[in-house]
Design an enzyme around this catalytic site. Structure first.
Site, PDB file in Angstrom:
ATOM      1  N   ASN A  62       0.831  -1.203   0.000  1.00 46.16           N
ATOM      2  CA  ASN A  62       0.000   0.000   0.000  1.00 46.16           C
ATOM      3  C   ASN A  62       0.866   1.255   0.000  1.00 46.16           C
ATOM      4  OD1 ASN A  62       0.508  -0.968   2.665  1.00 46.16           O
ATOM      5  ND2 ASN A  62      -1.123   0.296   3.516  1.00 46.16           N
ATOM      6  N   GLU A  64       0.354   5.185   0.642  1.00 52.17           N
ATOM      7  CA  GLU A  64      -0.580   6.196   1.144  1.00 52.17           C
ATOM      8  C   GLU A  64      -0.158   7.594   0.694  1.00 52.17           C
ATOM      9  OE1 GLU A  64      -1.046   5.405   5.357  1.00 52.17           O
ATOM     10  OE2 GLU A  64      -2.211   3.602   4.919  1.00 52.17           O
ATOM     11  N   CYS A  73      -4.234   0.637  -2.342  1.00 46.90           N
ATOM     12  CA  CYS A  73      -4.056  -0.650  -1.663  1.00 46.90           C
ATOM     13  C   CYS A  73      -2.950  -1.479  -2.329  1.00 46.90           C
ATOM     14  CB  CYS A  73      -5.335  -1.470  -1.741  1.00 46.90           C
ATOM     15  SG  CYS A  73      -6.696  -0.851  -0.771  1.00 46.90           S
ATOM     16  N   GLU A  75      -2.947  -4.663  -3.106  1.00 45.54           N
ATOM     17  CA  GLU A  75      -3.387  -5.609  -4.134  1.00 45.54           C
ATOM     18  C   GLU A  75      -3.496  -4.943  -5.495  1.00 45.54           C
ATOM     19  OE1 GLU A  75      -4.637  -5.009  -1.165  1.00 45.54           O
ATOM     20  OE2 GLU A  75      -5.661  -6.730  -0.299  1.00 45.54           O
ATOM     21  N   CYS A 112      -9.902  -5.705   0.222  1.00 48.40           N
ATOM     22  CA  CYS A 112     -11.079  -4.835   0.365  1.00 48.40           C
ATOM     23  C   CYS A 112     -11.979  -4.984  -0.861  1.00 48.40           C
ATOM     24  CB  CYS A 112     -10.650  -3.384   0.550  1.00 48.40           C
ATOM     25  SG  CYS A 112     -10.154  -2.566  -0.979  1.00 48.40           S
TER      26      CYS A 112
HETATM   27  N1  THU Z   1      -5.277  -1.659   2.468  1.00 50.05           N
HETATM   28  C1  THU Z   1      -4.695  -2.454   1.528  1.00 50.05           C
HETATM   29  O1  THU Z   1      -3.563  -2.221   1.093  1.00 50.05           O
HETATM   30  N2  THU Z   1      -5.410  -3.508   1.074  1.00 50.05           N
HETATM   31  C2  THU Z   1      -6.663  -3.835   1.491  1.00 50.05           C
HETATM   32  O2  THU Z   1      -7.272  -4.738   0.939  1.00 50.05           O
HETATM   33  C3  THU Z   1      -7.258  -3.116   2.616  1.00 50.05           C
HETATM   34  C4  THU Z   1      -6.577  -1.867   3.028  1.00 50.05           C
HETATM   35  C5  THU Z   1      -4.520  -0.482   2.940  1.00 50.05           C
HETATM   36  C6  THU Z   1      -5.093   0.831   2.503  1.00 50.05           C
HETATM   37  C7  THU Z   1      -4.566   1.760   3.560  1.00 50.05           C
HETATM   38  O3  THU Z   1      -3.271   2.213   3.163  1.00 50.05           O
HETATM   39  C8  THU Z   1      -4.416   0.873   4.792  1.00 50.05           C
HETATM   40  O4  THU Z   1      -4.484  -0.448   4.338  1.00 50.05           O
HETATM   41  C9  THU Z   1      -5.486   1.102   5.836  1.00 50.05           C
HETATM   42  O5  THU Z   1      -6.741   1.016   5.277  1.00 50.05           O
END
Ligand code: THU
Length: 160
Positions: A62, A64, A73, A75, A112
């Site tokens: 991920n 940000e 994310c 994935e 997610c």
């Molecule tokens: N996140 C992912 O990388 N993958 C997911 O399937 C769920 C959430 C990340 C997004 C964000 O940077 C952090 O987790 C918190 O939500």
């Protein structure tokens, strides 16, 4: 009118030693990817490792951003990296691993909804299921045989 039941199945493993050598290796790669995540805001790091049909392993994590919705994310970083580098290459499986600086993530962290939607398009296009293996920092591991098994009534290009 009738009620329809939609069922899905998954395999629950107690620990990584119960996985096949290939799956355990992919989970280790997801851990490696997770350790390089850029998650200064949520402190929740996610790593994804994709095994492609040509044997390549593509990693993502991920990313940000101070403008929160601009983050992405793990994935989707991984699948887009794979698709941009190897267009039309089939994805055999994806391992996902997550950990938090605030707490010990001790349950499996599935992709997610937006990532499920994104991945479903690639699974549909390649006409071959993508196995999904996911876990937290510690604890049990879930393995499902396909992405679409995690996304009933999904939206796809046939509606357009
Ligand atoms: N996140 C992912 O990388 N993958 C997911 O399937 C769920 C959430 C990340 C997004 C964000 O940077 C952090 O987790 C918190 O939500």
């Amino acid at each position: 009118m009738k009620k329809i039941d939609i069922t899905t199945s998954a395999i629950l493993f107690d620990n990584i030693s119960q996985l096949s050598t290939q799956d355990a290796f992919l989970v280790e790669k997801a851990v490696e990817a997770r350790q390089k995540a850029y998650a200064p805001y949520s402190k929740f790091s996610v790593g994804a490792a994709l095994l492609l049909e040509n044997g390549e392993i593509i990693l993502g994590n991920n990313q940000e951003n101070a403008a929160y919705p601009s983050g992405m994310c793990a994935e989707r970083v991984a699948i887009w990296k794979a698709s941009s580098e190897y267009p039309n290459m089939k994805v055999k499986k994806i391992a996902i691993n997550a950990a938090s600086e605030n707490t010990t993530v001790n349950k499996p962290v599935g992709p997610c909804g937006a990532c499920r939607q994104t991945l479903s398009e690639y699974e549909i296009n390649q006409k071959q299921p993508i196995e999904i293996i996911f876990m937290g920092e510690i604890g049990k591991i879930v393995k499902t045989e396909s992405l679409l098994s995690l996304l009933p009534f999904s939206f796809d290009s046939s509606y357009l």
